[in-house]
Scaffold this motif. Structure first.
Motif, short mmCIF file in Angstrom:
data_model
loop_
_atom_site.label_atom_id
_atom_site.label_comp_id
_atom_site.label_asym_id
_atom_site.label_seq_id
_atom_site.Cartn_x
_atom_site.Cartn_y
_atom_site.Cartn_z
N LEU A 5 0.82 -1.21 0.00
CA LEU A 5 0.00 0.00 0.00
C LEU A 5 0.86 1.26 0.00
O LEU A 5 0.50 2.26 -0.63
N PHE A 6 1.98 1.22 0.70
CA PHE A 6 2.89 2.37 0.71
C PHE A 6 3.41 2.66 -0.70
O PHE A 6 3.33 3.79 -1.18
N PHE A 7 3.94 1.63 -1.36
CA PHE A 7 4.46 1.83 -2.72
C PHE A 7 3.37 2.24 -3.70
O PHE A 7 3.58 3.11 -4.54
N SER A 8 2.21 1.63 -3.59
CA SER A 8 1.13 2.01 -4.51
C SER A 8 0.65 3.43 -4.23
O SER A 8 0.32 4.18 -5.15
N GLY A 9 0.64 3.84 -2.96
CA GLY A 9 0.24 5.21 -2.63
C GLY A 9 1.22 6.23 -3.16
O GLY A 9 0.83 7.27 -3.70
N VAL A 10 2.52 5.96 -3.01
CA VAL A 10 3.53 6.87 -3.55
C VAL A 10 3.40 6.95 -5.07
O VAL A 10 3.44 8.03 -5.66
N THR A 11 3.22 5.80 -5.70
CA THR A 11 3.10 5.76 -7.16
C THR A 11 1.87 6.51 -7.63
O THR A 11 1.93 7.27 -8.61
N LEU A 12 0.74 6.34 -6.97
CA LEU A 12 -0.48 7.04 -7.37
C LEU A 12 -0.38 8.54 -7.10
O LEU A 12 -0.99 9.34 -7.79
N THR A 13 0.40 8.92 -6.10
CA THR A 13 0.53 10.33 -5.77
C THR A 13 1.43 11.08 -6.74
O THR A 13 1.07 12.15 -7.22
N ILE A 14 2.60 10.52 -7.04
CA ILE A 14 3.56 11.27 -7.87
C ILE A 14 3.79 10.65 -9.25
O ILE A 14 4.50 11.22 -10.06
N GLY A 15 3.18 9.50 -9.52
CA GLY A 15 3.32 8.86 -10.83
C GLY A 15 4.41 7.81 -10.85
O GLY A 15 5.34 7.83 -10.05
N LEU A 16 4.31 6.90 -11.80
CA LEU A 16 5.24 5.78 -11.89
C LEU A 16 6.65 6.23 -12.23
O LEU A 16 7.62 5.81 -11.60
N LYS A 17 6.78 7.12 -13.20
CA LYS A 17 8.11 7.57 -13.62
C LYS A 17 8.82 8.32 -12.49
O LYS A 17 10.00 8.07 -12.21
N SER A 18 8.11 9.22 -11.83
CA SER A 18 8.71 9.97 -10.73
C SER A 18 9.06 9.07 -9.55
O SER A 18 10.07 9.28 -8.88
N THR A 19 8.23 8.06 -9.30
CA THR A 19 8.52 7.11 -8.22
C THR A 19 9.80 6.36 -8.50
O THR A 19 10.67 6.23 -7.63
N MET A 20 9.94 5.86 -9.72
CA MET A 20 11.15 5.13 -10.09
C MET A 20 12.38 6.04 -10.02
O MET A 20 13.43 5.63 -9.54
N GLN A 21 12.25 7.28 -10.48
CA GLN A 21 13.36 8.22 -10.42
C GLN A 21 13.74 8.52 -8.98
O GLN A 21 14.93 8.62 -8.64
N PHE A 22 12.74 8.66 -8.11
CA PHE A 22 13.02 8.96 -6.70
C PHE A 22 13.77 7.82 -6.03
O PHE A 22 14.78 8.04 -5.36
N PHE A 23 13.30 6.59 -6.20
CA PHE A 23 13.94 5.46 -5.53
C PHE A 23 15.27 5.07 -6.17
O PHE A 23 16.08 4.42 -5.53
N MET A 24 15.50 5.46 -7.41
CA MET A 24 16.75 5.09 -8.09
C MET A 24 17.80 6.19 -8.10
O MET A 24 18.87 6.01 -8.68
N LYS A 25 17.51 7.32 -7.46
CA LYS A 25 18.52 8.37 -7.36
C LYS A 25 19.73 7.85 -6.60
O LYS A 25 19.60 7.08 -5.66
N ARG A 26 20.90 8.30 -7.01
CA ARG A 26 22.14 7.82 -6.38
C ARG A 26 22.16 8.12 -4.87
O ARG A 26 22.57 7.28 -4.08
#
Length: 102
Positions: A5-26
């Protein structure tokens, strides 16, 4: 269940691309790996150790948002009055200048 639910909530809030960019930042790798490892340990049956790792990962990942959250909480009617007291105000003022752009 809460992690999903946490991951799906973050994804629904900021979008899939932004979520992936956020978690994959160095600079977020330490938090992402800690959170993922904690989730793994919870799944294999070590819930205490897993939750501690997840909490650490959450704090590392979202530490840049604490100053913004503090400003928001100070604007809530009753809670804001409590947080405007000298002890809390000096605590929040100490960390307000450390915002990290997202």
């Amino acid at each position: 269940m809460g992690n999903i639910l946490f991951f799906s909530g973050v994804t629904l809030t900021i979008g899939l691309k932004s979520t992936m960019q956020f978690f994959m930042k160095r600079q977020n790798f330490k938090g992402t790996i800690s959170f993922g490892a904690g989730f793994f340990f919870v799944v294999i049956g070590w819930p205490i150790f897993g939750m501690i790792l997840e909490a650490y990962g959450f704090i590392v990942l979202f530490s840049g948002f604490w100053p913004t959250l503090a400003v928001f909480m100070q604007k809530i009617p009753i809670l804001g009055w409590i947080l405007q007291q000298p002890f809390f105000r000096s605590f929040f003022d100490r960390y307000r200048g450390k915002r990290v752009p997202v």
